[in-house]
Design an enzyme around this catalytic site. Structure first.
Site, PDB file in Angstrom:
ATOM      1  N   ASP A  18      28.659  34.279 -26.936  1.00 42.06           N
ATOM      2  CA  ASP A  18      28.071  34.911 -25.763  1.00 42.06           C
ATOM      3  C   ASP A  18      26.592  35.077 -26.071  1.00 42.06           C
ATOM      4  O   ASP A  18      26.210  35.918 -26.881  1.00 42.06           O
ATOM      5  CB  ASP A  18      28.744  36.274 -25.525  1.00 42.06           C
ATOM      6  CG  ASP A  18      28.074  37.059 -24.402  1.00 42.06           C
ATOM      7  OD1 ASP A  18      27.145  36.530 -23.769  1.00 42.06           O
ATOM      8  OD2 ASP A  18      28.494  38.212 -24.163  1.00 42.06           O
ATOM      9  N   LYS A  80      16.594  35.168 -22.479  1.00 43.78           N
ATOM     10  CA  LYS A  80      17.488  34.504 -21.526  1.00 43.78           C
ATOM     11  C   LYS A  80      16.876  34.454 -20.124  1.00 43.78           C
ATOM     12  O   LYS A  80      17.138  33.533 -19.363  1.00 43.78           O
ATOM     13  CB  LYS A  80      18.803  35.277 -21.491  1.00 43.78           C
ATOM     14  CG  LYS A  80      19.947  34.566 -20.792  1.00 43.78           C
ATOM     15  CD  LYS A  80      21.211  35.385 -20.947  1.00 43.78           C
ATOM     16  CE  LYS A  80      22.411  34.717 -20.327  1.00 43.78           C
ATOM     17  NZ  LYS A  80      23.635  35.487 -20.592  1.00 43.78           N
ATOM     18  N   GLU A 177      30.376  33.107 -17.645  1.00 42.34           N
ATOM     19  CA  GLU A 177      30.738  34.391 -18.250  1.00 42.34           C
ATOM     20  C   GLU A 177      31.899  35.090 -17.545  1.00 42.34           C
ATOM     21  O   GLU A 177      32.826  35.561 -18.214  1.00 42.34           O
ATOM     22  CB  GLU A 177      29.503  35.292 -18.322  1.00 42.34           C
ATOM     23  CG  GLU A 177      28.542  34.826 -19.423  1.00 42.34           C
ATOM     24  CD  GLU A 177      27.132  35.333 -19.254  1.00 42.34           C
ATOM     25  OE1 GLU A 177      26.911  36.213 -18.409  1.00 42.34           O
ATOM     26  OE2 GLU A 177      26.236  34.842 -19.958  1.00 42.34           O
ATOM     27  N   ASP A 199      29.886  41.532 -13.199  1.00 40.98           N
ATOM     28  CA  ASP A 199      29.225  41.364 -14.486  1.00 40.98           C
ATOM     29  C   ASP A 199      27.752  41.742 -14.374  1.00 40.98           C
ATOM     30  O   ASP A 199      26.945  40.977 -13.858  1.00 40.98           O
ATOM     31  CB  ASP A 199      29.388  39.906 -14.936  1.00 40.98           C
ATOM     32  CG  ASP A 199      28.698  39.621 -16.272  1.00 40.98           C
ATOM     33  OD1 ASP A 199      28.034  40.529 -16.806  1.00 40.98           O
ATOM     34  OD2 ASP A 199      28.845  38.503 -16.777  1.00 40.98           O
TER      35      ASP A 199
END
Lengths: 635, 173
Positions: A18, A80, A177, A199
């Protein structure tokens, strides 16, 4: 003491990663269960922070985080957010401490003086660290599944895969994800039904609606915002802290001051998860301290607009899936930001169900990735993930509009073709602009690639026929092909989106990164070829066991010869190219057979299940009902 | 060479389809063809599986969509279809569409989400009766391609309207 006995013949272990905005995790499956591996920080969570020392050192994780206030511009956090972004994107101009290499480059680069790493390179440092931790504990790593937000566009996905390759990982799969989280929950709880995955990570928000049915995880719709997350909550607090600190103008908001405020904001946010009020001392401009107090009610009110943005995305995802919130069996929470009490209560209000959160929301995605890596490595037939395209893909039209070729939420892998024609007499070239997004104007969508198809024979306008085909593979990665079909002349162009790195570039970067350059690289290529050979030998054996009857005698002889040649090459060759050649020879020999085997698989899938298995699945479904009836109330 | 979605999914060609059966077939075929199932195979097999999986997904997408499903059935009967081949809308349909468009334009301004939802449901009902008529026409002894094309055109009007209404509804979410 138990000794961890290393069996050198044991197959390399596939891992799940992850690669998060705030933290990154590597996990694997041991004895049928996903477990996190300890990172270099001694914990499962590795802060996704990379520090580039002026003298050339690179540090990752907590050691890097320690530099955040001292050398904020050399300490890259939340990288990210910059994946797949160009330097002109809004994302690069928000409140933050970084300087970027100026210009309109397709890939944003951090300006650290002598060094100018791209987001891909910074991410690769995090992945390298995780890979090393995995190697320390597992001794061998055989490929990785890396997760990405479902809402990542093609540019962001390509960048993530490039980072993996740059870190020397074999990227088995890019996994969404939310799908990973559902996999972790679905397998653990053995539930069937419709689920929403909410999420909210550090920098991204995703919502996904999935149907879990007897091992098939089918994504119905997905939506979100790839620039919304816990960092925005921090910013909401930090903005007010900066005002209290007297940093009211942009000039006063130096990298250091901003970084102090952001760090304090994070602490305040965490404290408010348990306490209803928090107060902190902050340095004031011109010396001294100022006390900054805030209540949970203040904080809840500040983040409300952010939550409403997530609510809109959720309602849209429900609508795209064609369901009402009441049809949901459960809502799964993912991401550290879902620890914020207001987030939980908001989700409860939105969907009308108490969200599930019994698997650690920080680890659940990595667990899912590890499970998928394990399933892929074992070639398991138990579980199948069917995902969708998150954002529409199209071609810019003459007027600057978008001709959507594949709409969002199309099941992947997907392919589609569109035909275009010339608009001027004797036009010999055709410009194509591939875009992704939902907006009506091409300029408002993400630009993926521009290319020119030339060499069209001169013809009156509207006579040339240009066929553009889009293919999206199981990783949600796009390839575009354009063929010009007129007076028998066919021309084809294979494009790779402009922000991605070519295979040669990745190879060169790898060579540069290795101490002994070429020779190390050759050695690695040889090892990769050996692994690939082993894999294909196994797969062919498996095919022989089930489908040998589909072979003609002469064909069989040819395949067996190719097999023994590959076995020989794999065990004795010292050059990768010899093994690669033997693999491709076997590939040729098995080509027609593979087609027949595929037809058989289709026929048997269509012929359907016999009566026995239908009864079995009915019984299984009843079992699930019973299970839910028994455990339903306690939820 | 054009894909026959009925053949690709192995279902009887018909306009009235049980979507649940279709979904089950799609899952069964995906189990056999999804690239993850062929991840460790040689390059040729992987390419082949990817191609077939794409075909199956495309066929599923076509058959789920009533307009494209009707076009696929027409193609099997050798009837050319597509927007250019459809007869012009009847004055009655044009009138209906115009009135609803006006209502939609007003709702866009008044931002009345409930009324918008009501209008959407109304058009969805019209869409469903057009689909039912289409189903009947396809199974009729003497199916009339002109009548079928007319109904397909009608569905297209409703589809466009609903897409537009959805965009407006999106902003009001």
């Amino acid at each position: 003491m138990l000794l961890d006995i290393f069996d050198p013949k044991a197959p390399p272990q596939a891992v799940g990663i992850d690669l998060g905005t705030t933290n990154s995790i590597v996990a694997h499956v041991r004895d049928g269960r996903a477990v996190p591996l300890t990172t270099c920080d001694g914990t499962p969570l590795l802060p996704s922070v990379v520090h580039y020392g002026a003298e050339g050192s690179v540090q990752v994780g907590r050691t890097a985080l320690a530099y955040a206030t001292r050398e904020p511009e050399r300490t890259i956090a939340s990288v990210k957010r910059f994946m797949g972004r160009a330097s002109g994107d809004v994302e690069t101009t928000r409140l933050g401490a970084y300087k970027f290499v100026p210009g309109e480059a397709a890939v944003v680069r951090f300006d650290l003086g002598k060094l100018t790493p791209s987001a891909v390179e910074v991410s690769a440092e995090i992945l390298k660290s995780l890979k090393q931790s995995a190697l320390d504990q597992l001794h061998q790593v055989g490929g990785a599944v890396i997760t990405v937000p479902a809402y990542f566009d093609d540019a962001q996905r390509q960048a993530t895969r490039d980072a993996g390759r740059l870190a020397g990982l074999e990227v088995l799969r890019l996994l969404n994800e939310p799908t990973a989280a559902a996999l972790a929950y679905g397998l653990e709880k053995q539930q069937n039904g419709l689920f929403a995955v909410y999420d909210l990570g550090g920098g991204t928000f995703d919502v996904t609606i999935l149907l879990l049915e007897d091992g098939v995880f089918q994504v119905k719709s997905t939506g979100g915002d790839s620039a919304l997350g816990g960092d925005d909550m921090d910013r909401e607090i930090a903005e007010r802290m900066l005002a209290a600190m007297g940093a009211t103008t942009p000039e006063l908001r130096t990298a250091e001051v901003v970084s102090i405020a952001l760090e304090a904001a994070r602490r305040a946010k965490h404290a408010l998860s348990d306490a209803s009020e928090v107060s902190l001392e902050l340095p004031r401009k011109g010396g001294g301290d100022v006390t900054f107090a805030l209540t949970r009610a203040d904080f809840d009110a500040w983040v409300q607009p952010l939550l409403e943005r997530t609510g809109k995305a959720c309602r849209r995802a429900l609508r795209d899936a064609g369901i009402e919130a009441s049809a949901l069996s459960g809502v799964i929470l993912v991401g550290g930001s879902t620890r914020v009490p207001r987030v939980r209560s908001y989700v409860n209000e939105l969907f009308g169900v108490e969200p599930l959160g019994d698997i650690d929301p920080d680890l659940v995605v990595a667990y899912g990735a590890a499970i998928q890596a394990d399933l892929l490595a074992r070639q398991s037939d138990d579980v199948l993930l069917l995902d969708v395209l998150p954002l529409s893909l199209g071609i810019e039209t003459m007027g600057g509009g978008v001709d959507k070729i594949l709409p969002r939420n199309t099941g992947i892998p997907a392919g589609a073709k569109a035909t275009f024609t010339t608009y001027a007499d004797n036009q010999t070239g055709f410009d194509l602009h591939v875009v992704q997004g939902e907006r009506e104007l091409a300029s408002d969508c993400r630009s993926l690639a521009r290319f020119k198809l030339s060499g069209i024979p001169p013809l009156p306008a509207g006579f040339a026929r240009l066929e553009v085909s889009f293919n999206v593979d199981e990783n949600n990665l796009l390839s575009v092909k354009a063929v010009e079909l007129t007076t028998g002349i066919t021309q084809s162009v294979e494009v790779k989106p402009s922000y991605g790195l070519t295979d040669d570039e990745v190879e060169q970067m790898l060579i540069d990164a290795l101490d002994h350059g070429e020779s190390d690289f050759e050695l690695r290529r040889l090892r990769d070829a050996q692994v690939e050979a082993t894999r294909i030998l196994l797969a062919t054996d498996k095919a022989f066991a089930s489908d040998a009857d589909l072979l003609e005698q002469a064909e069989r002889v040819r395949i067996e010869q190719a097999l023994s040649a590959l076995r020989g090459a794999a065990s004795s060759a010292t050059q990768a190219s010899l093994i690669e050649g033997a693999i491709s020879a076997l590939d040729d020999a098995t080509h027609d057979w593979a087609g027949r085997r595929m037809n058989r698989a289709i026929q048997s899938a269509i012929a359907g299940k016999n009566l026995g298995s239908v009864e079995q699945s009915v019984a299984h479904a009843a079992g699930v009902e019973a299970h839910l009836a028994k455990h339903g109330e306690s939820r | 060479m054009k894909l026959d979605p009925f053949e690709a999914l192995g279902v009887e060609p018909a306009f009235s389809l049980d979507i649940a059966v279709l979904e089950q077939r799609h899952r069964d075929l995906s189990r056999a063809l999804h690239p993850d199932r062929h991840a460790s195979a040689g390059a040729a097999e992987r390419r082949m599986a990817l191609g077939r999986a794409i075909e199956v997904n495309e066929a599923f997408r076509i058959l789920k969509d009533p307009i494209r499903r009707a076009e696929a059935l027409l193609a099997r009967r050798g009837v050319a279809s597509g927007e250019g081949k459809e007869p012009p809308a009847s004055p009655a349909l044009l009138m209906e569409v115009m009135e609803r468009r006006e209502a939609l334009a007003e709702l866009r301004h008044s931002k009345d989400a409930a009324a918008l939802q009501g209008l959407i449901v109304e058009v969805q009902q019209s869409e469903q009766s057009a689909q039912a008529a289409l189903g009947a026409e396809f199974t009729a002894e003497s199916a009339d391609p002109a009548q079928i094309l007319k109904l397909v055109a009608q569905l297209r009007y409703y589809r466009r309207f609903l897409d537009e209404a959805a965009t407006i509804a999106d902003d009001l979410l």
